[in-house]
Design an enzyme around this catalytic site. Structure first.
Site, PDB file in Angstrom:
ATOM      1  N   LYS A   8       0.832  -1.207   0.000  1.00 16.15           N
ATOM      2  CA  LYS A   8       0.000   0.000   0.000  1.00 16.15           C
ATOM      3  C   LYS A   8       0.868   1.260   0.000  1.00 16.15           C
ATOM      4  O   LYS A   8       0.511   2.269  -0.618  1.00 16.15           O
ATOM      5  CB  LYS A   8      -0.914  -0.006   1.227  1.00 16.15           C
ATOM      6  CG  LYS A   8      -1.802   1.245   1.375  1.00 16.15           C
ATOM      7  CD  LYS A   8      -2.704   1.446   0.170  1.00 16.15           C
ATOM      8  CE  LYS A   8      -3.853   2.412   0.409  1.00 16.15           C
ATOM      9  NZ  LYS A   8      -3.602   3.612   1.142  1.00 16.15           N
ATOM     10  N   GLU A  41       0.559   6.807  -6.679  1.00 16.67           N
ATOM     11  CA  GLU A  41      -0.551   7.772  -6.692  1.00 16.67           C
ATOM     12  C   GLU A  41      -0.022   9.212  -6.685  1.00 16.67           C
ATOM     13  O   GLU A  41      -0.534  10.072  -7.409  1.00 16.67           O
ATOM     14  CB  GLU A  41      -1.422   7.505  -5.468  1.00 16.67           C
ATOM     15  CG  GLU A  41      -2.599   8.404  -5.269  1.00 16.67           C
ATOM     16  CD  GLU A  41      -3.273   8.073  -3.950  1.00 16.67           C
ATOM     17  OE1 GLU A  41      -3.219   8.918  -3.025  1.00 16.67           O
ATOM     18  OE2 GLU A  41      -3.843   6.970  -3.820  1.00 16.67           O
TER      19      GLU A  41
END
Length: 303
Positions: free
Chosen positions: A175, A182
């Site tokens: 993550k 991102e």
């Protein structure tokens, strides 16, 4: 299908709703009595508690307790409290954006008491309630199997959108890198639209361009969908301050790239651009701030 959710904020609250609507009995705790009451009133399968101790005492064994708390002191204090309340065979899931090394430590500490641990990287923001969440799990096979029925309810579908990445820490590590990527994608969009806006002699319609790009172009994505929705209403982002916070994962990704000797110039520059936004009023940073709000419900600074 009994599970506890500790931390009922933007992510935790919607996860509790999705689990309850999927048929799970959800036991919830949050410091906000209003939040607990609202969930209980709207979700028949949700029951709120005013303390972690009462929640744990009411939860049937073997217990599954899922934390959706900010990484750091709040999470550490809750882990310490849970170790005094749980029984061997109980499972703790940390769904925060925690540093993966902390997750490795938590797994070892909980194992000493006979407790199981899973670290869960969760992506989906405020849209996860309707669309489901992408979930990246780290931990022993038996521990992941214990939480799997709930993960299947949270994911977009039982057979997709979730993965057992590997041992403890691997879920949060995956993550962390996800969030680093991102950062880079958001920065590229922000810079591109800033270039379009700066070409004043063309008088480009940013809202129309973003909408066109959503259909068939190689850069179509959920982030572009969010941009198009925002620019359709306000192409100038009037009133927004060009101040973009960072919540930690980008820094950790850059530090990891240094430790491993793996070049990550795009992610690194995207992080530094957020640093440079603090005090600089430009369109790219306003757009970055808007994207964070649109996908994750993060607060935006106003002028």
């Amino acid at each position: 299908m009994n599970i506890a959710i500790i931390g009922l904020g933007k992510m935790g609250g919607n996860m509790a709703r999705r689990l309850a609507r999927g048929g799970a009995k959800v036991y919830g705790f949050d410091l906000s009595a209003e939040t607990r009451s609202k969930l209980a009133a709207e979700e028949p399968n949700f029951q709120g508690f005013d303390s972690v101790a009462k929640l744990v005492a009411s939860l049937p064994k073997p217990r599954v307790v899922w934390l959706m708390l900010p990484a750091g002191e709040i999470s550490e204090n809750t882990f310490a409290e849970l170790k005094t309340l749980l029984a061997p065979g109980d499972l703790v899931v940390d769904g925060a954006n925690a540093m993966y090394k902390d997750s490795q430590r938590h797994a070892a500490e909980l194992a000493e008491g006979g407790f199981r641990f899973v670290d869960a990287g969760v992506s989906g923001g405020v849209w996860g309630l309707a669309n489901g969440y992408t979930i990246m799990l780290g931990g022993e096979k038996e521990a992941v199997a214990q939480v799997e029925p709930f993960v299947k309810l949270l994911a977009p579908a039982p057979d997709r959108g979730w993965i057992h990445c590997g041992p403890a820490g691997s879920g949060h590590y995956t993550k962390m890198v996800h969030n680093g990527i991102e950062y880079g994608m958001m920065q590229a969009f922000a810079e591109g639209f800033a270039l379009l806006k700066a070409k004043e002699d063309f008088n480009l319609d940013l809202g129309e361009i973003s909408e066109v790009w959503r259909h068939g172009s190689v850069i179509r994505s959920w982030l572009l969908d969010l941009i198009a929705g925002t620019l359709a209403e306000d192409t100038d982002l009037a009133g927004l301050a060009a101040y973009v916070p960072d919540s930690g994962e980008g820094r950790w990704t850059v530090l990891e790239s240094i430790e491993l000797g793996v070049p990550a110039p795009v992610i690194t520059q995207a992080l530094f651009s957020r640093f440079s936004s603090r005090g600089n009023d430009d369109f790219a940073m306003k757009l970055l701030s808007m994207m964070r709000n649109a996908f994750g419900g993060h607060a935006v600074a106003k002028q």
